[in-house]
Design an enzyme around this catalytic site. Structure first.
Site, short mmCIF file in Angstrom:
data_model
loop_
_atom_site.label_atom_id
_atom_site.label_comp_id
_atom_site.label_asym_id
_atom_site.label_seq_id
_atom_site.Cartn_x
_atom_site.Cartn_y
_atom_site.Cartn_z
N HIS A 269 0.85 -1.19 0.00
CA HIS A 269 0.00 0.00 0.00
C HIS A 269 0.89 1.24 0.00
O HIS A 269 2.10 1.15 0.19
CB HIS A 269 -0.94 0.01 1.22
CG HIS A 269 -0.24 -0.03 2.52
ND1 HIS A 269 -0.12 -1.17 3.28
CD2 HIS A 269 0.43 0.93 3.19
CE1 HIS A 269 0.56 -0.90 4.37
NE2 HIS A 269 0.92 0.37 4.35
C1 T46 Z 1 2.85 0.75 6.86
C2 T46 Z 1 3.63 -0.49 7.06
C3 T46 Z 1 5.11 -0.22 7.14
C4 T46 Z 1 -4.36 -0.34 13.26
O1 T46 Z 1 -5.52 -0.50 13.72
N1 T46 Z 1 -3.59 0.66 13.75
C5 T46 Z 1 -2.34 0.89 13.29
O2 T46 Z 1 -1.66 1.82 13.76
C6 T46 Z 1 -1.83 0.04 12.25
C7 T46 Z 1 -0.43 0.28 11.69
C8 T46 Z 1 -2.62 -0.95 11.77
N2 T46 Z 1 -3.87 -1.14 12.27
C9 T46 Z 1 -4.68 -2.27 11.78
C10 T46 Z 1 -5.06 -2.18 10.31
C11 T46 Z 1 -5.15 -3.64 9.90
O3 T46 Z 1 -6.43 -4.13 10.25
O4 T46 Z 1 -3.89 -3.44 11.91
C12 T46 Z 1 -4.13 -4.33 10.83
C13 T46 Z 1 -2.83 -4.66 10.11
O5 T46 Z 1 -2.35 -3.50 9.39
P1 T46 Z 1 -1.76 -3.59 7.92
O6 T46 Z 1 -2.32 -4.73 7.20
O7 T46 Z 1 -1.90 -2.24 7.29
O8 T46 Z 1 -0.22 -3.87 8.27
P2 T46 Z 1 1.03 -3.79 7.29
O9 T46 Z 1 2.14 -4.47 8.00
O10 T46 Z 1 0.69 -4.27 5.92
O11 T46 Z 1 1.36 -2.21 7.17
C14 T46 Z 1 1.83 -1.50 8.29
C15 T46 Z 1 1.10 -0.18 8.41
O12 T46 Z 1 -0.31 -0.38 8.42
C16 T46 Z 1 1.43 0.77 7.27
O13 T46 Z 1 1.01 2.08 7.61
O14 T46 Z 1 3.32 1.69 6.24
O15 T46 Z 1 3.23 -1.27 8.17
#
Ligand code: T46
Length: 134
Positions: free
Chosen positions: A50
């Site tokens: 993303h």
């Molecule tokens: C990024 C990369 C480096 C939250 O509720 N609060 C938060 O602060 C974060 C970061 C995530 N979430 C929830 C959203 C999703 O339901 O946690 C779940 C997993 O997040 P996501 O699939 O977006 O995780 P990554 O590892 O793909 O991405 C993360 C960050 O979301 C993103 O901002 O830049 O790490």
């Protein structure tokens, strides 16, 4: 210009161990509103895929290693993070992917905004359209 901006933090260690200090708007370029971290990662389960419309972040691999791919819609670069005294700056409108987590990887991210799902662009084609029309 390279997509990879690394920030080397001062290592304040001594015979007792290592210490690294991060101060918002001092040794990183923004005030910190949010910190999150990832543990128990799996080598073959990549994350990210993303971009963020506004968010700026610094990723620091506190333990172990992982590989980041950054993409601005024109070019793509990658970097292995493996030093806890080094941060990777990830600006807004940069597509990011995280791959090849070591078994012991602990990845911490500092962000300049609270969590906001509306700020995410989770489709690569939408991301390309957005950067091409910027
Ligand atoms: C990024 C990369 C480096 C939250 O509720 N609060 C938060 O602060 C974060 C970061 C995530 N979430 C929830 C959203 C999703 O339901 O946690 C779940 C997993 O997040 P996501 O699939 O977006 O995780 P990554 O590892 O793909 O991405 C993360 C960050 O979301 C993103 O901002 O830049 O790490």
């Amino acid at each position: 210009m390279s997509l990879i901006t690394l920030i080397d933090f001062s290592e304040l260690g001594d015979e007792r161990g290592q210490l690294v200090a991060i101060e918002g708007s001092r040794n990183i370029p923004f005030d910190i509103l949010r910190v999150y971290y990832m543990t128990r990662l799996k080598r073959d389960l990549a994350r990210g895929f993303h971009a963020h419309r506004q968010l700026q972040q610094i990723a620091i691999c506190l333990h172990g290693s992982c590989r980041f791919v950054l993409d601005n819609g024109c070019s793509r670069e990658e970097i292995v993070l493996e030093r806890p005294a080094q941060g990777l700056l990830i600006g807004n409108m940069i597509w990011r992917e995280m791959h090849d987590f070591s078994d012991d990887c602990v990845l911490m991210v500092l962000a300049n905004e609270y969590y906001d799902e509306e700020d995410y662009i989770r489709s690569y084609s939408t991301f390309l359209e957005a950067v091409q029309h910027a």
